[in-house]
Design an enzyme around this catalytic site. Structure first.
Site, PDB file in Angstrom:
ATOM      1  N   ASP A 139       0.845  -1.197   0.000  1.00 40.09           N
ATOM      2  CA  ASP A 139       0.000   0.000   0.000  1.00 40.09           C
ATOM      3  C   ASP A 139       0.884   1.253   0.000  1.00 40.09           C
ATOM      4  OD1 ASP A 139      -2.357   1.816   0.839  1.00 40.09           O
ATOM      5  OD2 ASP A 139      -3.280  -0.171   0.864  1.00 40.09           O
ATOM      6  N   HIS A 171      -3.325   6.039   3.635  1.00 39.07           N
ATOM      7  CA  HIS A 171      -4.192   4.930   3.240  1.00 39.07           C
ATOM      8  C   HIS A 171      -3.684   3.601   3.793  1.00 39.07           C
ATOM      9  CE1 HIS A 171      -5.887   1.910   0.398  1.00 39.07           C
ATOM     10  NE2 HIS A 171      -6.925   2.720   0.361  1.00 39.07           N
ATOM     11  N   SER A 346     -11.356  -0.691  -0.445  1.00 40.28           N
ATOM     12  CA  SER A 346     -10.066  -0.706   0.261  1.00 40.28           C
ATOM     13  C   SER A 346     -10.244  -1.066   1.723  1.00 40.28           C
ATOM     14  CB  SER A 346      -9.393   0.670   0.177  1.00 40.28           C
ATOM     15  OG  SER A 346      -8.643   0.815  -0.992  1.00 40.28           O
TER      16      SER A 346
END
Length: 453
Positions: A139, A171, A346
């Site tokens: 990520d 994120h 996600s």
């Protein structure tokens, strides 16, 4: 840029525009080339075997893809580079090259920002917290200073062209906390599914959540080499691959070798055939999202894939999910110094990854195919087409319960109690318990594996 020559007995010379496309060449290379000012295009070259790949690099081919010079794929024979389109056509004519793919941008599967998998009940009934398991997160990085990860980061590596400390985007930190956050920063109110699992972090996306497919592939190979049992990919391409692209091929190979891979379906719904790589790979567990009303989220990408595979595989909560906030990150709807709210597939994917860690803790010998089958057999259907809902919304407690031995007649097993109270932002509804032995339940899965006619 000069291409490979001596090893293949070819000489790359400027030539006229080639209109006929070699079937080895990804058509996206032509589209990308015509949309950029530069004559160079980023590509991933797949070779027939490792000897041919090594010969390619021995000729001094220069790579500017963001990977270190001379990088070789460790699982599949691939290499990333940039070259002129005319060079691509010449290279494709050589027998040692199997295919040449556009090195697509992978981005985070994040939408506008729940937790209804029955996880607190798993903790209470069986004392499973992910102990002894390792999850690999590919990520935007990980803020290792966040209290929710203290003492459980097994390793981290940066594969981006501009390395940075921690997670400037935020994120990856949020995703990691949903799979394996301890909840220490919230007095155990916001706890990940497997709060005692260890975390490996590969930073493959930059600040802004984008990065080349080749960097994602390099990150996955490192995560597996470093001991990850489960890989979480809350990333995706913006095009619907056929499931044979380099990233999908790598994911399928790693799955065949025993690594469970969970991928976000993407946020391009409700348009049909909107699931990109790696969610389009046949052997990964492709996760769509449900919304705040417990229905399929409008943004959740739909199948089938261009191969005709029925995707997504299942659904998990993906709307308004509270997770860890990286230092100085403004991503999502900020709750406090340590937490933020995000939505998207996600968020749904790491909840499933965390559940897989609990299953691996209970039965480490489970194969990726067995785990995928058990998850799909323990879902609540919305009676929608499989290309929208997969098998339905995952019931995590039922999936773990299916691994437990049946109690002896007349016995009342004593449940394992957690050593501390752990919170969850949602109540757990009662579910009907699965019936029948594991073999019978797995056999029922075949109805989900038919390609679309």
């Amino acid at each position: 840029m000069r291409g490979p020559h001596a090893a293949f007995d070819i000489l790359l010379l400027p030539g006229p525009r080639v209109e006929t496309l070699n079937p080895k060449i990804d058509p996206a290379i032509l589209t990308a080339q015509s949309s950029t000012r530069s004559d160079d295009v980023p590509v991933i070259v797949m070779f027939g075997d490792r000897d041919q790949l090594q010969a390619f690099h021995r000729q001094g081919t220069r790579s500017r893809s963001g990977l270190s010079a001379g990088h070789l794929g460790t699982v599949l024979p691939w290499s990333a580079t940039r070259m002129r389109r005319t060079d691509v056509h010449v290279l494709a004519d050589n027998d040692t090259v199997r295919s040449i793919w556009y090195d697509s941008l992978c981005t985070t599967c994040l939408d506008r920002a729940g937790l209804d998998l029955g996880v607190p009940r798993i903790w209470e009934d069986w004392g499973l917290y992910g102990s002894g398991t390792v999850v690999g997160i590919a990520d935007t990085g990980l803020d290792q200073t966040h209290p929710d990860f203290e003492g459980r980061v097994a390793g981290a590596r940066d594969f981006t062209p501009r390395p940075a400390e921690g997670d400037p985007d935020g994120h990856g930190t949020h995703v990691s906390s949903l799979a394996a956050g301890s909840g220490a920063a919230s007095n155990h109110r916001y706890v990940g599914v497997a709060p005692r699992a260890h975390i490996l972090s590969a930073r493959v996306l930059n600040f802004g959540g984008a990065g080349r497919m080749s960097r994602v592939m390099a990150g996955l190979e490192w995560l597996v080499d470093s001991g990850a049992q489960v890989l979480n990919l809350s990333v995706g391409t913006d095009i619907n691959m056929v499931g044979e692209d380099p990233l999908s091929a790598l994911c399928n190979t790693l799955s065949d070798q025993g690594t469970v891979i969970v991928a976000a379906a993407g946020n391009s719904g409700p348009r049909p055939q909107s699931i990109g790589s790696p969610g389009s790979a046949a052997r990964v567990i492709t996760v769509g999202a449900t919304d705040g009303m417990g229905m399929v989220a409008s943004f959740s990408s739909r199948g089938p894939t261009r191969q005709g595979l029925l995707k997504p595989d299942l659904l998990a909560p993906g709307y308004n999910i509270v997770g860890a906030r990286a230092a100085d990150s403004q991503l999502g709807d900020v709750v406090d110094q340590n937490h933020t709210i995000m939505s998207g597939t996600s968020m749904a994917a790491p909840l499933v990854s965390g559940l897989v860690l609990l299953m691996k803790e209970q039965q480490p010998e489970l194969t990726p195919a067995e785990i995928k089958a058990l998850l799909q057999l323990n879902c609540r259907s919305f009676n929608l087409p499989t290309t929208i809902q997969g098998a339905g919304q995952l019931d995590g407690w039922a999936a773990v319960h299916s691994l437990m031995p049946e109690p002896l007649p007349g016995s009342e097993p004593e449940p394992a109690r957690p050593d501390r109270e752990a919170g969850s932002p949602a109540e757990v509804p009662e579910r009907s318990e699965p019936q029948g032995c594991l073999g019978v339940r797995v056999a029922k899965l075949f109805q989900w594996l038919r390609p679309v006619a």
